[in-house]
Design a protein around this motif. Structure first.
Motif, mmCIF file in Angstrom:
data_model
loop_
_atom_site.group_PDB
_atom_site.id
_atom_site.type_symbol
_atom_site.label_atom_id
_atom_site.label_comp_id
_atom_site.label_asym_id
_atom_site.label_seq_id
_atom_site.Cartn_x
_atom_site.Cartn_y
_atom_site.Cartn_z
ATOM 1 N N ALA A 256 -34.870 -41.775 31.084
ATOM 2 C CA ALA A 256 -35.032 -42.230 32.465
ATOM 3 C C ALA A 256 -34.870 -43.745 32.558
ATOM 4 C CB ALA A 256 -36.393 -41.809 32.995
ATOM 5 N N LEU A 257 -35.417 -44.464 31.588
ATOM 6 C CA LEU A 257 -35.258 -45.922 31.570
ATOM 7 C C LEU A 257 -33.810 -46.313 31.315
ATOM 8 C CD1 LEU A 257 -38.486 -46.845 29.581
ATOM 9 C CD2 LEU A 257 -37.992 -47.507 31.948
ATOM 10 N N LEU A 258 -33.162 -45.614 30.396
ATOM 11 C CA LEU A 258 -31.757 -45.920 30.095
ATOM 12 C C LEU A 258 -30.865 -45.673 31.311
ATOM 13 C CD1 LEU A 258 -31.318 -44.501 26.479
ATOM 14 C CD2 LEU A 258 -31.565 -46.897 27.163
ATOM 15 N N ALA A 259 -31.143 -44.615 32.055
ATOM 16 C CA ALA A 259 -30.348 -44.337 33.252
ATOM 17 C C ALA A 259 -30.478 -45.477 34.259
ATOM 18 C CB ALA A 259 -30.780 -43.010 33.875
ATOM 19 N N ARG A 260 -31.679 -45.997 34.417
ATOM 20 C CA ARG A 260 -31.881 -47.124 35.342
ATOM 21 C C ARG A 260 -31.197 -48.378 34.816
ATOM 22 N NH1 ARG A 260 -38.115 -47.635 36.038
ATOM 23 N NH2 ARG A 260 -37.528 -49.247 37.553
ATOM 24 N N MET A 261 -31.278 -48.610 33.519
ATOM 25 C CA MET A 261 -30.605 -49.777 32.926
ATOM 26 C C MET A 261 -29.101 -49.706 33.150
ATOM 27 S SD MET A 261 -32.733 -50.206 29.330
ATOM 28 C CE MET A 261 -31.732 -51.588 28.731
ATOM 29 N N ALA A 262 -28.537 -48.522 32.925
ATOM 30 C CA ALA A 262 -27.091 -48.358 33.122
ATOM 31 C C ALA A 262 -26.708 -48.598 34.572
ATOM 32 C CB ALA A 262 -26.663 -46.964 32.676
ATOM 33 N N LYS A 263 -27.480 -48.068 35.495
ATOM 34 C CA LYS A 263 -27.193 -48.231 36.922
ATOM 35 C C LYS A 263 -27.215 -49.700 37.330
ATOM 36 C CE LYS A 263 -29.003 -47.036 41.503
ATOM 37 N NZ LYS A 263 -30.099 -46.345 42.239
ATOM 38 N N LEU A 264 -28.138 -50.468 36.731
ATOM 39 C CA LEU A 264 -28.311 -51.874 37.092
ATOM 40 C C LEU A 264 -27.524 -52.824 36.191
ATOM 41 C CD1 LEU A 264 -32.152 -51.760 37.749
ATOM 42 C CD2 LEU A 264 -30.347 -52.026 39.473
ATOM 43 N N GLY A 265 -26.776 -52.270 35.241
ATOM 44 C CA GLY A 265 -25.989 -53.116 34.349
ATOM 45 C C GLY A 265 -26.832 -53.975 33.428
ATOM 46 N N VAL A 266 -28.035 -53.498 33.095
ATOM 47 C CA VAL A 266 -28.910 -54.226 32.177
ATOM 48 C C VAL A 266 -28.475 -53.903 30.745
ATOM 49 C CG1 VAL A 266 -31.277 -54.485 31.323
ATOM 50 C CG2 VAL A 266 -30.836 -54.262 33.778
ATOM 51 N N VAL A 267 -28.154 -54.927 29.980
ATOM 52 C CA VAL A 267 -27.642 -54.717 28.627
ATOM 53 C C VAL A 267 -28.772 -54.816 27.615
ATOM 54 C CG1 VAL A 267 -25.397 -55.644 29.311
ATOM 55 C CG2 VAL A 267 -27.037 -57.127 28.131
ATOM 56 N N LEU A 268 -28.526 -54.264 26.436
ATOM 57 C CA LEU A 268 -29.507 -54.256 25.355
ATOM 58 C C LEU A 268 -28.915 -54.980 24.151
ATOM 59 C CD1 LEU A 268 -32.263 -53.095 24.330
ATOM 60 C CD2 LEU A 268 -30.942 -51.147 23.482
ATOM 61 N N ILE A 269 -29.719 -55.876 23.567
ATOM 62 C CA ILE A 269 -29.267 -56.655 22.410
ATOM 63 C C ILE A 269 -30.178 -56.330 21.233
ATOM 64 C CG2 ILE A 269 -28.733 -58.949 21.533
ATOM 65 C CD1 ILE A 269 -28.634 -59.898 24.475
ATOM 66 N N THR A 270 -29.602 -55.897 20.123
ATOM 67 C CA THR A 270 -30.399 -55.471 18.980
ATOM 68 C C THR A 270 -29.979 -56.199 17.713
ATOM 69 O OG1 THR A 270 -31.164 -53.572 17.689
ATOM 70 C CG2 THR A 270 -28.865 -53.543 18.403
ATOM 71 N N SER A 271 -30.969 -56.495 16.875
ATOM 72 C CA SER A 271 -30.687 -56.971 15.520
ATOM 73 C C SER A 271 -30.894 -55.855 14.506
ATOM 74 C CB SER A 271 -31.585 -58.164 15.174
ATOM 75 O OG SER A 271 -32.958 -57.802 15.235
ATOM 76 N N ALA A 272 -31.322 -54.686 14.996
ATOM 77 C CA ALA A 272 -31.530 -53.499 14.162
ATOM 78 C C ALA A 272 -32.429 -53.780 12.964
ATOM 79 C CB ALA A 272 -30.177 -52.939 13.696
ATOM 80 N N PRO A 273 -33.614 -54.348 13.193
ATOM 81 C CA PRO A 273 -34.498 -54.642 12.057
ATOM 82 C C PRO A 273 -35.026 -53.371 11.420
ATOM 83 C CG PRO A 273 -35.685 -54.937 14.111
ATOM 84 C CD PRO A 273 -34.249 -54.678 14.481
ATOM 85 N N PRO A 274 -35.219 -53.363 10.108
ATOM 86 C CA PRO A 274 -35.699 -52.150 9.439
ATOM 87 C C PRO A 274 -37.196 -51.918 9.619
ATOM 88 C CG PRO A 274 -35.409 -53.926 7.854
ATOM 89 C CD PRO A 274 -34.890 -54.446 9.164
ATOM 90 N N SER A 275 -37.909 -52.931 10.121
ATOM 91 C CA SER A 275 -39.367 -52.865 10.152
ATOM 92 C C SER A 275 -39.940 -52.343 11.462
ATOM 93 C CB SER A 275 -39.941 -54.263 9.897
ATOM 94 O OG SER A 275 -39.423 -55.185 10.844
ATOM 95 N N ARG A 276 -39.097 -52.048 12.453
ATOM 96 C CA ARG A 276 -39.569 -51.581 13.760
ATOM 97 C C ARG A 276 -38.771 -50.359 14.192
ATOM 98 N NH1 ARG A 276 -42.418 -55.407 17.002
ATOM 99 N NH2 ARG A 276 -42.627 -53.613 18.396
ATOM 100 N N ASN A 277 -39.376 -49.539 15.054
ATOM 101 C CA ASN A 277 -38.595 -48.520 15.733
ATOM 102 C C ASN A 277 -37.613 -49.234 16.658
ATOM 103 O OD1 ASN A 277 -39.950 -46.412 14.518
ATOM 104 N ND2 ASN A 277 -41.418 -46.187 16.182
ATOM 105 N N VAL A 278 -36.389 -48.778 16.690
ATOM 106 C CA VAL A 278 -35.356 -49.462 17.461
ATOM 107 C C VAL A 278 -34.775 -48.517 18.509
ATOM 108 C CG1 VAL A 278 -34.726 -51.139 15.686
ATOM 109 C CG2 VAL A 278 -33.670 -48.873 15.656
ATOM 110 N N PRO A 279 -34.238 -49.069 19.590
ATOM 111 C CA PRO A 279 -33.584 -48.214 20.585
ATOM 112 C C PRO A 279 -32.444 -47.431 19.943
ATOM 113 C CG PRO A 279 -33.853 -50.452 21.406
ATOM 114 C CD PRO A 279 -34.186 -50.492 19.952
#
Length: 400
Positions: A256-279
């Motif tokens: 549901a959050l991703l659908a809203r992000m896509a609709k609003l053009g909100v981008v996601l920036i990741t460093s893909a750290p191994p120590s956290r849960n990541v999108p």
């Protein structure tokens, strides 16, 4: 600027072509092109041709790249790292101008021609770190496009006067307004985000918010961010860095959050750290959310890790998300090339006629091979100018 002809290269693994560069742009691609009389000619020898690499999230001003080793004895909490860094930089006189230039040039030598950097703004340092990084941007402006984010690393509300400094930062030339954990750091997410969005709206600047907050807390903050993005008409002008909560919440809430992000053009920036849960990278893309990659900090008081190599970051992203097939590994490269440029708003990017001539040649059979191998950058062209060979800057660029 004299023209440049690069012969026998394979754009992203396609059939071999020649590339003619004129006035800093790609003027022509094709087989057996005629070279202008004044053209410098380079033999690509069948190399894989990549567009200039894109760093979507780093901290040039913090780095100790090239300095003596820093012994890290900081506590484990986020606030421990923030306070330790602020104290160290103040006591040591850490020079953001010199260090940002060193790291930016190291990025350039390895093919990164466009990057977004967050620069600390707080009531102790004022605009000193920003002013130093602005000098680096000016020094490299013809070679490397640097976006500067005015970033309240110590929080927006906790240190009175920070909002005014952010306002001054945007007036001084920062490109983007940064934010940080409105619940966990500022403690009043409504007030924090209202103030942040008000500053951005007045200056008509984009926003890039560090959101480390986990689970329900992070989802609550993200919901507030999305509400304001829609209400203020900021579609396509908001980025979420990290967004760890999207890797914590249920699949239903996440989607549901991703659908809203896509609709609003909100981008996601990741460093893909191994120590956290990541999108989840592929789920985000399938929902229509642009995902780009970044190193975060590189060798600073937070962490000794990281290198200014975006092919290596693409490999780390591939490993973190278990991308094994060649087509999946191409997605990892996309986070530091086309998606990176799109997410940051860099224009005239790519390998098409009319695009800025930011080119990287590597000895690799395919895109996936290049990500897995991280070969030496045989040639780097920035804005139509050869800036590095075999991973080493040309003398005139190194002297900048």
């Amino acid at each position: 600027m004299p023209s440049l002809m690069i012969r026998n290269v394979r754009p992203l693994g396609a059939a071999p072509v020649d590339v003619r560069v004129q006035d800093g742009r790609i003027a022509e691609l094709g087989a057996a092109l005629a070279a202008p009389a004044d053209a410098a000619v380079e033999d690509g020898r069948g190399a894989l041709l990549l567009p200039g690499l894109v760093e979507g999230h780093t901290h040039l001003d913090k780095t100790m790249w090239g300095l003596d080793w820093y012994r890290n004895e900081v506590g484990t909490n986020l606030i421990d790292k923030i306070e330790n860094e602020r104290a160290f930089r103040h006591a040591s006189g850490h020079d953001a101008a010199a260090q940002s230039l060193v790291l930016a040039k190291a990025f350039l030598a390895l093919g990164t021609t466009r990057l977004r950097t967050h620069v600390d703004v707080d009531t102790q340092a004022g605009l000193r770190h920003l002013e130093g990084t602005l000098r680096t941007r000016e020094t490299l402006r013809d070679l490397q496009q640097i976006q500067i984010v005015a970033f309240p690393q110590s929080g927006l509300l906790a240190r009175p006067g920070t909002a005014e400094l952010l306002d001054r930062s945007l007036a001084a030339g920062a490109d983007v307004l940064g934010g940080l954990d409105p619940c966990a750091i500022d403690g009043d997410p409504v007030k924090s985000l209202d103030l942040l969005f008000d500053i951005a709206h007045r200056h008509q600047r984009a926003i890039d918010i560090h959101l480390h907050e986990p689970g329900a807390m992070g989802a609550f903050s993200l919901d507030l961010i999305l509400q304001r993005t829609e209400a203020l008409g900021m579609r396509g002008r908001v980025a979420i860095s990290h967004g760890f909560c999207l890797g914590d919440v249920s699949e239903r809430e996440r989607d549901a959050l991703l659908a809203r992000m896509a609709k609003l053009g909100v981008v996601l920036i990741t460093s893909a750290p191994p120590s956290r849960n990541v999108p989840p990278l592929l789920a985000c893309r399938q929902a229509g959310v642009t995902v780009l990659g970044g190193n975060d900090g590189i060798r600073d008081t937070w962490s000794p890790y990281g290198r200014p190599d975006m092919l290596e970051r693409a490999m780390i992203i591939g490993l973190r998300y278990n991308l094994r097939r060649d087509d999946e590994i191409e997605v990892a490269l996309d986070t530091v090339t086309h998606a990176g440029a799109r997410g940051c708003g860099f224009e005239a990017y790519g390998l098409g006629v009319g695009d800025r001539a930011d080119l990287v040649l590597v000895d690799a059979q395919t895109v996936a091979h290049a990500v897995a191998e991280r070969p030496v950058r045989r040639l780097v062209v920035a804005g139509g100018r050869i800036v590095a060979r075999d991973g080493v800057l040309q003398d005139d660029v190194a002297a900048l």
